[in-house]
Design a protein around this motif. Sequence first.
Motif, PDB file in Angstrom:
ATOM      1  N   THR A   1       0.851  -1.185   0.000  1.00  0.00           N
ATOM      2  CA  THR A   1       0.000   0.000   0.000  1.00  0.00           C
ATOM      3  C   THR A   1       0.894   1.244   0.000  1.00  0.00           C
ATOM      4  N   GLU A   2       0.302   2.401  -0.230  1.00  0.00           N
ATOM      5  CA  GLU A   2       1.072   3.633  -0.247  1.00  0.00           C
ATOM      6  C   GLU A   2       1.753   3.885   1.102  1.00  0.00           C
ATOM      7  N   GLU A   3       1.044   3.604   2.190  1.00  0.00           N
ATOM      8  CA  GLU A   3       1.625   3.800   3.521  1.00  0.00           C
ATOM      9  C   GLU A   3       2.795   2.845   3.745  1.00  0.00           C
ATOM     10  N   GLN A   4       2.649   1.613   3.311  1.00  0.00           N
ATOM     11  CA  GLN A   4       3.727   0.637   3.462  1.00  0.00           C
ATOM     12  C   GLN A   4       4.932   1.006   2.595  1.00  0.00           C
ATOM     13  N   ILE A   5       4.668   1.494   1.391  1.00  0.00           N
ATOM     14  CA  ILE A   5       5.761   1.933   0.513  1.00  0.00           C
ATOM     15  C   ILE A   5       6.553   3.048   1.178  1.00  0.00           C
ATOM     16  N   ALA A   6       5.863   3.971   1.832  1.00  0.00           N
ATOM     17  CA  ALA A   6       6.534   5.078   2.522  1.00  0.00           C
ATOM     18  C   ALA A   6       7.445   4.556   3.621  1.00  0.00           C
ATOM     19  N   ASP A   7       7.031   3.506   4.321  1.00  0.00           N
ATOM     20  CA  ASP A   7       7.870   2.908   5.363  1.00  0.00           C
ATOM     21  C   ASP A   7       9.164   2.352   4.770  1.00  0.00           C
ATOM     22  N   VAL A   8       9.035   1.662   3.650  1.00  0.00           N
ATOM     23  CA  VAL A   8      10.210   1.060   3.006  1.00  0.00           C
ATOM     24  C   VAL A   8      11.113   2.144   2.429  1.00  0.00           C
ATOM     25  N   GLU A   9      10.519   3.145   1.792  1.00  0.00           N
ATOM     26  CA  GLU A   9      11.304   4.231   1.189  1.00  0.00           C
ATOM     27  C   GLU A   9      12.127   4.965   2.250  1.00  0.00           C
ATOM     28  N   LYS A  10      11.596   5.095   3.437  1.00  0.00           N
ATOM     29  CA  LYS A  10      12.332   5.762   4.513  1.00  0.00           C
ATOM     30  C   LYS A  10      13.648   5.045   4.792  1.00  0.00           C
ATOM     31  N   LEU A  11      13.607   3.718   4.829  1.00  0.00           N
ATOM     32  CA  LEU A  11      14.826   2.931   5.043  1.00  0.00           C
ATOM     33  C   LEU A  11      15.748   3.019   3.833  1.00  0.00           C
ATOM     34  N   LEU A  12      15.183   2.887   2.633  1.00  0.00           N
ATOM     35  CA  LEU A  12      16.001   2.936   1.420  1.00  0.00           C
ATOM     36  C   LEU A  12      16.748   4.259   1.303  1.00  0.00           C
ATOM     37  N   GLU A  13      16.089   5.345   1.633  1.00  0.00           N
ATOM     38  CA  GLU A  13      16.727   6.664   1.530  1.00  0.00           C
ATOM     39  C   GLU A  13      17.911   6.783   2.476  1.00  0.00           C
ATOM     40  N   ARG A  14      17.759   6.267   3.683  1.00  0.00           N
ATOM     41  CA  ARG A  14      18.870   6.314   4.648  1.00  0.00           C
ATOM     42  C   ARG A  14      20.055   5.501   4.150  1.00  0.00           C
ATOM     43  N   ILE A  15      19.766   4.326   3.628  1.00  0.00           N
ATOM     44  CA  ILE A  15      20.834   3.464   3.126  1.00  0.00           C
ATOM     45  C   ILE A  15      21.549   4.128   1.957  1.00  0.00           C
ATOM     46  N   GLU A  16      20.782   4.665   1.009  1.00  0.00           N
ATOM     47  CA  GLU A  16      21.353   5.234  -0.207  1.00  0.00           C
ATOM     48  C   GLU A  16      22.202   6.469   0.062  1.00  0.00           C
ATOM     49  N   GLU A  17      21.969   7.141   1.178  1.00  0.00           N
ATOM     50  CA  GLU A  17      22.740   8.341   1.520  1.00  0.00           C
ATOM     51  C   GLU A  17      24.110   8.008   2.103  1.00  0.00           C
ATOM     52  N   ASP A  18      24.338   6.759   2.466  1.00  0.00           N
ATOM     53  CA  ASP A  18      25.609   6.370   3.076  1.00  0.00           C
ATOM     54  C   ASP A  18      26.723   6.367   2.027  1.00  0.00           C
ATOM     55  N   ASP A  19      27.857   6.963   2.375  1.00  0.00           N
ATOM     56  CA  ASP A  19      28.969   7.087   1.430  1.00  0.00           C
ATOM     57  C   ASP A  19      29.557   5.742   1.008  1.00  0.00           C
ATOM     58  N   ASP A  20      29.394   4.711   1.829  1.00  0.00           N
ATOM     59  CA  ASP A  20      29.966   3.404   1.508  1.00  0.00           C
ATOM     60  C   ASP A  20      29.076   2.578   0.580  1.00  0.00           C
ATOM     61  N   VAL A  21      27.843   3.013   0.398  1.00  0.00           N
ATOM     62  CA  VAL A  21      26.874   2.235  -0.389  1.00  0.00           C
ATOM     63  C   VAL A  21      27.027   2.535  -1.878  1.00  0.00           C
ATOM     64  N   GLN A  22      27.119   1.473  -2.668  1.00  0.00           N
ATOM     65  CA  GLN A  22      27.229   1.582  -4.122  1.00  0.00           C
ATOM     66  C   GLN A  22      25.882   1.360  -4.812  1.00  0.00           C
ATOM     67  N   ASN A  23      25.171   0.301  -4.417  1.00  0.00           N
ATOM     68  CA  ASN A  23      23.876  -0.030  -5.035  1.00  0.00           C
ATOM     69  C   ASN A  23      22.947  -0.649  -4.009  1.00  0.00           C
ATOM     70  N   VAL A  24      21.652  -0.431  -4.199  1.00  0.00           N
ATOM     71  CA  VAL A  24      20.640  -1.011  -3.325  1.00  0.00           C
ATOM     72  C   VAL A  24      19.565  -1.653  -4.186  1.00  0.00           C
ATOM     73  N   TYR A  25      19.208  -2.889  -3.867  1.00  0.00           N
ATOM     74  CA  TYR A  25      18.164  -3.604  -4.599  1.00  0.00           C
ATOM     75  C   TYR A  25      17.125  -4.106  -3.602  1.00  0.00           C
ATOM     76  N   HIS A  26      15.872  -4.189  -4.061  1.00  0.00           N
ATOM     77  CA  HIS A  26      14.800  -4.622  -3.155  1.00  0.00           C
ATOM     78  C   HIS A  26      13.733  -5.386  -3.931  1.00  0.00           C
ATOM     79  N   SER A  27      12.834  -6.020  -3.195  1.00  0.00           N
ATOM     80  CA  SER A  27      11.793  -6.837  -3.823  1.00  0.00           C
ATOM     81  C   SER A  27      10.445  -6.152  -3.813  1.00  0.00           C
ATOM     82  N   MET A  28      10.425  -4.836  -3.580  1.00  0.00           N
ATOM     83  CA  MET A  28       9.155  -4.104  -3.606  1.00  0.00           C
ATOM     84  C   MET A  28       8.744  -3.844  -5.047  1.00  0.00           C
ATOM     85  N   ALA A  29       7.500  -4.120  -5.366  1.00  0.00           N
ATOM     86  CA  ALA A  29       7.023  -3.918  -6.737  1.00  0.00           C
ATOM     87  C   ALA A  29       6.948  -2.424  -7.061  1.00  0.00           C
TER      88      ALA A  29
END
Length: 235
Positions: free
Chosen positions: A207-235
Amino acid sequence: MGRAFEFRKGRKMKRWAGMSTLFPRLVKSIMMAAKEGGPDPETNSKLRAAIQNAKSENMPKDNIERAIKKATDKDSADYKEVLFEGYAPHGIAILIETATDNNNRTVANIRSYFNKCGGQLGTSGSVEFMFDHTCNFRIPADGIDPEELELEMIDVGVEEVFADEDGIMLYGPFAQFGAIQKELESRGLEILSSGFERIPQVTKELTEEQIADVEKLLERIEEDDDVQNVYHSMA
């Protein structure tokens, strides 16, 4: 069209915010490739690919040459590729590719992102099997029939070929990267960019609310200088 096409079409291809974060990630890729296989792109296919990708993002030639030279300096940072696996809220599997010169720092940071956002960092192998590790190449579309090219490239491992707004994409298994690269070069086809992706075998609708929960985590991960790529199973 196959799964690679749908993945490419549907994935949120969010670019890193500005050149200040994009270029350091490209530099790390060049340095790791040069350290692993030597500084000569003619004999180091992985370095050749890293340089192609840097050029496709308009990285200046001087920056590329400095990165290769820096990799041969014994005092330069020794980056290692480390894969992290875990679950975001609502059962979404996440794979994180990092390039780090301090694994303890990276582990602590990644764990904190999961903990603060309601996810759970997993153990090695806990979700990797849910993703297909693929290689990809992008070439110019001029005068090329994707269907004919796919038939001609089957013997070197190409599984899917399709046209998009940036040219023609070819996908194959991760292990076939060198063979596909060599075949394209032998045909005189220009490789605009190449790389690797992890395509989820199954995706999950939220759902849109659930997507927002996942995006919050993805954004934090993607901002890390050590991170090159992030993949997930969310449609």
